[in-house]
Write a protein that holds these residues in place. Structure first.
Motif, PDB file in Angstrom:
ATOM      1  N   ARG A  84      -2.216  -8.145  20.113  1.00  0.00           N
ATOM      2  CA  ARG A  84      -2.617  -6.644  19.676  1.00  0.00           C
ATOM      3  C   ARG A  84      -4.199  -5.917  19.595  1.00  0.00           C
ATOM      4  NH1 ARG A  84       2.083  -7.622  18.665  1.00  0.00           N
ATOM      5  NH2 ARG A  84       4.001  -7.193  19.707  1.00  0.00           N
ATOM      6  N   ASN A  85      -4.649  -6.276  19.054  1.00  0.00           N
ATOM      7  CA  ASN A  85      -6.176  -6.409  18.980  1.00  0.00           C
ATOM      8  C   ASN A  85      -6.522  -6.408  17.978  1.00  0.00           C
ATOM      9  OD1 ASN A  85      -8.982  -7.694  20.085  1.00  0.00           O
ATOM     10  ND2 ASN A  85      -8.867  -5.098  20.805  1.00  0.00           N
ATOM     11  N   ILE A  86      -5.721  -6.189  16.444  1.00  0.00           N
ATOM     12  CA  ILE A  86      -5.489  -5.441  15.640  1.00  0.00           C
ATOM     13  C   ILE A  86      -7.132  -6.075  14.593  1.00  0.00           C
ATOM     14  CG2 ILE A  86      -4.726  -5.029  13.248  1.00  0.00           C
ATOM     15  CD1 ILE A  86      -3.059  -3.824  16.106  1.00  0.00           C
ATOM     16  N   LYS A  87      -8.520  -4.500  14.432  1.00  0.00           N
ATOM     17  CA  LYS A  87      -8.886  -4.551  13.486  1.00  0.00           C
ATOM     18  C   LYS A  87      -8.881  -3.931  12.602  1.00  0.00           C
ATOM     19  CE  LYS A  87     -12.132  -5.312  18.108  1.00  0.00           C
ATOM     20  NZ  LYS A  87     -11.375  -4.290  19.103  1.00  0.00           N
ATOM     21  N   THR A  88      -8.649  -3.671  12.141  1.00  0.00           N
ATOM     22  CA  THR A  88      -7.885  -2.706  11.006  1.00  0.00           C
ATOM     23  C   THR A  88      -6.805  -2.674  10.466  1.00  0.00           C
ATOM     24  OG1 THR A  88     -10.007  -1.263  11.609  1.00  0.00           O
ATOM     25  CG2 THR A  88      -7.874  -0.387  10.091  1.00  0.00           C
ATOM     26  N   ILE A  89      -6.844  -3.280   9.032  1.00  0.00           N
ATOM     27  CA  ILE A  89      -5.194  -2.882   8.992  1.00  0.00           C
ATOM     28  C   ILE A  89      -5.697  -2.411   7.382  1.00  0.00           C
ATOM     29  CG2 ILE A  89      -3.382  -4.573   7.557  1.00  0.00           C
ATOM     30  CD1 ILE A  89      -4.018  -6.635   9.348  1.00  0.00           C
ATOM     31  N   TYR A  90      -4.438  -1.469   7.073  1.00  0.00           N
ATOM     32  CA  TYR A  90      -4.293  -1.222   5.571  1.00  0.00           C
ATOM     33  C   TYR A  90      -3.599  -1.208   4.710  1.00  0.00           C
ATOM     34  CZ  TYR A  90      -9.145   1.856   5.432  1.00  0.00           C
ATOM     35  OH  TYR A  90     -10.565   2.163   6.024  1.00  0.00           O
ATOM     36  N   ALA A  91      -2.722  -1.699   4.018  1.00  0.00           N
ATOM     37  CA  ALA A  91      -1.773  -1.377   3.059  1.00  0.00           C
ATOM     38  C   ALA A  91      -1.908   0.018   2.617  1.00  0.00           C
ATOM     39  CB  ALA A  91      -2.239  -2.913   1.803  1.00  0.00           C
ATOM     40  N   ILE A  92      -0.535   0.384   2.505  1.00  0.00           N
ATOM     41  CA  ILE A  92       0.040   2.055   2.043  1.00  0.00           C
ATOM     42  C   ILE A  92       1.098   1.657   1.521  1.00  0.00           C
ATOM     43  CG2 ILE A  92       0.287   3.689   2.297  1.00  0.00           C
ATOM     44  CD1 ILE A  92      -0.369   2.963   5.462  1.00  0.00           C
ATOM     45  N   GLN A  93       1.652   2.183  -0.130  1.00  0.00           N
ATOM     46  CA  GLN A  93       2.137   2.519  -1.087  1.00  0.00           C
ATOM     47  C   GLN A  93       3.345   3.266  -1.292  1.00  0.00           C
ATOM     48  OE1 GLN A  93       2.404   0.917  -4.994  1.00  0.00           O
ATOM     49  NE2 GLN A  93       4.698  -0.058  -4.750  1.00  0.00           N
ATOM     50  N   VAL A  94       4.047   4.264  -0.461  1.00  0.00           N
ATOM     51  CA  VAL A  94       4.318   5.150  -0.645  1.00  0.00           C
ATOM     52  C   VAL A  94       5.615   5.345  -1.125  1.00  0.00           C
ATOM     53  CG1 VAL A  94       4.883   5.132   2.262  1.00  0.00           C
ATOM     54  CG2 VAL A  94       4.529   7.648   0.821  1.00  0.00           C
ATOM     55  N   SER A  95       6.069   6.627  -2.248  1.00  0.00           N
ATOM     56  CA  SER A  95       7.455   6.532  -2.455  1.00  0.00           C
ATOM     57  C   SER A  95       8.152   7.400  -0.620  1.00  0.00           C
ATOM     58  CB  SER A  95       7.498   7.572  -3.475  1.00  0.00           C
ATOM     59  OG  SER A  95       8.647   7.973  -4.036  1.00  0.00           O
ATOM     60  N   GLU A  96       9.380   6.555  -1.054  1.00  0.00           N
ATOM     61  CA  GLU A  96      10.387   7.042  -0.216  1.00  0.00           C
ATOM     62  C   GLU A  96      10.756   8.321   0.252  1.00  0.00           C
ATOM     63  OE1 GLU A  96      14.906   5.890  -0.004  1.00  0.00           O
ATOM     64  OE2 GLU A  96      13.950   4.283   1.421  1.00  0.00           O
ATOM     65  N   GLU A  97      10.740   9.318  -1.122  1.00  0.00           N
ATOM     66  CA  GLU A  97      11.263  10.525  -1.200  1.00  0.00           C
ATOM     67  C   GLU A  97       9.624  11.401  -0.478  1.00  0.00           C
ATOM     68  OE1 GLU A  97       9.959  12.498  -4.916  1.00  0.00           O
ATOM     69  OE2 GLU A  97      10.994  10.886  -5.495  1.00  0.00           O
ATOM     70  N   ASP A  98       8.573  10.813  -0.281  1.00  0.00           N
ATOM     71  CA  ASP A  98       7.445  11.288   0.237  1.00  0.00           C
ATOM     72  C   ASP A  98       7.477  11.024   0.992  1.00  0.00           C
ATOM     73  OD1 ASP A  98       6.705  12.218  -2.218  1.00  0.00           O
ATOM     74  OD2 ASP A  98       5.235  10.518  -3.353  1.00  0.00           O
ATOM     75  N   LEU A  99       7.802   9.948   2.145  1.00  0.00           N
ATOM     76  CA  LEU A  99       7.290   9.856   3.747  1.00  0.00           C
ATOM     77  C   LEU A  99       7.325  10.914   4.117  1.00  0.00           C
ATOM     78  CD1 LEU A  99       7.182   7.404   5.521  1.00  0.00           C
ATOM     79  CD2 LEU A  99       9.466   7.167   5.144  1.00  0.00           C
ATOM     80  N   ILE A 100       8.757  11.563   4.047  1.00  0.00           N
ATOM     81  CA  ILE A 100       8.265  12.778   5.379  1.00  0.00           C
ATOM     82  C   ILE A 100       7.450  13.861   5.050  1.00  0.00           C
ATOM     83  CG2 ILE A 100       9.520  14.782   6.098  1.00  0.00           C
ATOM     84  CD1 ILE A 100      12.555  13.459   5.095  1.00  0.00           C
ATOM     85  N   SER A 101       6.841  14.233   4.056  1.00  0.00           N
ATOM     86  CA  SER A 101       5.640  14.921   3.974  1.00  0.00           C
ATOM     87  C   SER A 101       4.067  14.257   3.951  1.00  0.00           C
ATOM     88  CB  SER A 101       5.753  15.476   2.372  1.00  0.00           C
ATOM     89  OG  SER A 101       5.720  13.853   1.903  1.00  0.00           O
ATOM     90  N   ILE A 102       4.194  12.875   4.470  1.00  0.00           N
ATOM     91  CA  ILE A 102       3.200  12.194   4.500  1.00  0.00           C
ATOM     92  C   ILE A 102       3.376  12.210   6.148  1.00  0.00           C
ATOM     93  CG2 ILE A 102       3.767   9.851   4.130  1.00  0.00           C
ATOM     94  CD1 ILE A 102       0.469  11.421   3.823  1.00  0.00           C
ATOM     95  N   MET A 103       4.036  12.509   6.906  1.00  0.00           N
ATOM     96  CA  MET A 103       4.358  11.666   8.395  1.00  0.00           C
ATOM     97  C   MET A 103       3.188  12.487   9.613  1.00  0.00           C
ATOM     98  SD  MET A 103       6.026   9.333   8.872  1.00  0.00           S
ATOM     99  CE  MET A 103       6.213   8.839  10.036  1.00  0.00           C
ATOM    100  N   PRO A 104       3.450  13.576   9.091  1.00  0.00           N
ATOM    101  CA  PRO A 104       2.183  14.038   9.492  1.00  0.00           C
ATOM    102  C   PRO A 104       0.336  13.571   9.535  1.00  0.00           C
ATOM    103  CG  PRO A 104       3.305  16.051   8.675  1.00  0.00           C
ATOM    104  CD  PRO A 104       3.896  14.878   8.172  1.00  0.00           C
TER     105      PRO A 104
END
Length: 134
Positions: A84-104
């Motif tokens: 996939r020719n990946i050049k950037t990776i960020y690790a992200i930790q998010v609460s499951e309850e916050d997933l919908i609000s962060i999707m945008p």
């Protein structure tokens, strides 16, 4: 990230999700902050010298993006990144309850810089934003 006030902790009923943002584009934390700084209700903080950013949600929970070197030891993971020719990776930790609000925000990042947000799992599934298809 020293000298910060204590953050509200997600409830015990809401597990934390370990995610990755992967992109074939080189994307800096500053570029993500610039993209999201006008996002309503989201506060951004940037530690440019560390290439780390934090998104603070209206409920006070935070989501950190921490860069990873795209160098996975597992041969199938390495092949996944190479294919996939990946050049950037960020690790992200998010609460499951916050997933919908962060999707945008995830969708805006993917729309601008391509790539995808996926689970830190054996097969990188599920994919929450974008597509990991070759």
């Amino acid at each position: 990230m020293a000298n910060k006030k204590a953050k509200p902790i997600p409830t015990e009923d809401s597990p934390m999700l370990e995610l990755f943002y992967m992109s074939p584009t080189v994307v800096s934390a500053k570029e993500i902050v610039d993209l999201l700084k006008e996002e309503e209700g989201i506060t951004t903080e940037l530690w440019e010298y560390m290439n780390v950013l934090e998104l603070i949600l209206p409920n006070g929970h935070s989501i950190d993006f921490e860069p990873l070197t795209p160098n996975f030891k597992n041969p199938s993971d390495a092949a996944f990144l190479k294919n996939r020719n990946i050049k950037t990776i960020y690790a992200i930790q998010v609460s499951e309850e916050d997933l919908i609000s962060i999707m945008p925000c995830f969708n805006r990042i993917v729309a601008k810089y391509s790539g995808f947000v996926c689970s830190d799992s054996v097969d990188f599934q599920p994919v929450y934003a974008g597509s990991c298809q070759k």
